[in-house]
Design a protein around this motif. Structure first.
Motif, mmCIF file in Angstrom:
data_model
loop_
_atom_site.group_PDB
_atom_site.id
_atom_site.type_symbol
_atom_site.label_atom_id
_atom_site.label_comp_id
_atom_site.label_asym_id
_atom_site.label_seq_id
_atom_site.Cartn_x
_atom_site.Cartn_y
_atom_site.Cartn_z
ATOM 1 N N SER A 178 0.812 -1.217 0.000
ATOM 2 C CA SER A 178 0.000 0.000 0.000
ATOM 3 C C SER A 178 0.843 1.264 0.000
ATOM 4 O O SER A 178 2.025 1.258 0.360
ATOM 5 N N ALA A 179 0.221 2.377 -0.380
ATOM 6 C CA ALA A 179 0.891 3.674 -0.364
ATOM 7 C C ALA A 179 1.224 4.100 1.053
ATOM 8 O O ALA A 179 2.259 4.744 1.289
ATOM 9 N N ASP A 180 0.383 3.754 2.021
ATOM 10 C CA ASP A 180 0.629 4.136 3.415
ATOM 11 C C ASP A 180 1.939 3.545 3.918
ATOM 12 O O ASP A 180 2.742 4.242 4.542
ATOM 13 N N GLN B 57 14.892 8.198 2.904
ATOM 14 C CA GLN B 57 15.516 9.340 2.245
ATOM 15 C C GLN B 57 16.295 10.197 3.231
ATOM 16 O O GLN B 57 17.356 10.731 2.907
ATOM 17 N N TRP C 100 4.582 2.415 2.138
ATOM 18 C CA TRP C 100 5.769 2.907 1.452
ATOM 19 C C TRP C 100 6.003 4.389 1.686
ATOM 20 O O TRP C 100 7.143 4.860 1.655
ATOM 21 N N SER C 101 4.941 5.145 1.958
ATOM 22 C CA SER C 101 5.124 6.546 2.322
ATOM 23 C C SER C 101 5.869 6.657 3.642
ATOM 24 O O SER C 101 6.815 7.449 3.786
ATOM 25 N N ARG C 102 5.461 5.854 4.629
ATOM 26 C CA ARG C 102 6.120 5.860 5.935
ATOM 27 C C ARG C 102 7.563 5.355 5.826
ATOM 28 O O ARG C 102 8.465 5.862 6.484
ATOM 29 N N THR C 103 7.761 4.349 4.982
ATOM 30 C CA THR C 103 9.089 3.748 4.845
ATOM 31 C C THR C 103 10.056 4.680 4.127
ATOM 32 O O THR C 103 11.170 4.933 4.600
ATOM 33 N N LEU C 104 9.639 5.195 2.985
ATOM 34 C CA LEU C 104 10.545 5.998 2.159
ATOM 35 C C LEU C 104 10.874 7.348 2.774
ATOM 36 O O LEU C 104 11.963 7.891 2.532
ATOM 37 N N GLN C 105 9.978 7.906 3.589
ATOM 38 C CA GLN C 105 10.305 9.174 4.223
ATOM 39 C C GLN C 105 11.419 8.991 5.251
ATOM 40 O O GLN C 105 12.182 9.924 5.525
#
Length: 224
Positions: free
Chosen positions: A174-176, A186, A178-183
């Motif tokens: 889900s986007a949720d 980076q 990967w959003s939490r992971t990638l932030q």
């Protein structure tokens, strides 16, 4: 005791800093969680209930996995990649795993060398890569913990909004997630990049992470 503290002051400092930050996170997280609960018409929870919740677990685990990924990648890529002028890098031309003589293993081991460095075969191979293996294992376990706790926390929000829960696989895709992971990823990669590049041109007197103040910018792999 004084000798122990002096000899282990660096690790003790960061252990205490870690514990203080973790406790602070749990207190602030409880307050933030309860504020959200009240605004949504829910009931506030106690501190013990929050620190044993999936919401707290996913926040902690996602930070741990990104930190250990950072160290895992840095440990592994610095075997083969160099940055001229950085004390965080080997010198250009020294890329690779190096010879047994350079690594002081097998017949080249010293009397004070670790026991497994003096052996051959599997034990030497495992010990030669033990730092990367442990960092990789901790990363995978913390990533798994993040995904499991994240699924539970996400489904709690879904149920509160009268929506259907999702499976672990669906949440990981889900986007949720990967959003939490990638932030987190980076920020870790940017921090390493900054350390590698800034240490070429800037100094911190007395720090083993810095070149000597008077060392030329092009000097690579030299630390105080």
């Amino acid at each position: 005791m004084r000798r122990f503290v002096k000899d282990n002051a660096l690790s003790l400092f960061f252990l205490l800093a870690f514990l203080a930050a973790l406790v602070g996170q749990s207190i602030a997280g409880t307050a933030d969680y309860n504020a959200t609960q009240l605004s949504d018409g829910g009931e506030p929870v106690s501190w013990p209930a929050y620190v044993t919740s999936s919401d707290f677990a996913v926040d902690v685990a996602e930070n741990w996995q990104s930190e250990y990924l950072q160290f895992l990648l840095f440990i592994m890529v610095t075997v083969w990649l160099v940055q001229r002028g950085s004390p965080e890098s080997k010198k250009p031309g020294e890329e690779g795993a190096q010879s047994d003589q350079e690594q002081k293993v097998g017949p080249h081991a010293r009397p004070s060398s670790p026991a497994w460095a003096k052996t051959r075969g599997l034990r030497q191979s495992v010990f030669s890569n033990s730092l990367g293996l442990v960092m990789g294992l901790v990363f995978l376990l913390s990533w798994l913990a993040q995904s499991v706790a994240g699924t539970a926390a996400y489904n709690n929000r879904q149920l509160a909004q009268l929506q259907d829960p999702v499976s672990w696989g669906a949440y990981v895709a889900s986007a949720d997630f990967w959003s939490r992971t990638l932030q987190n990823w980076q920020s870790e990669f940017l921090a390493v990049l900054s350390m590698v590049v800034l240490s070429v041109y800037l100094r911190q007197r007395g720090s083993p992470e810095s070149k000597p103040v008077g060392a030329p910018h092009a000097t690579t792999g030299e630390e105080n």
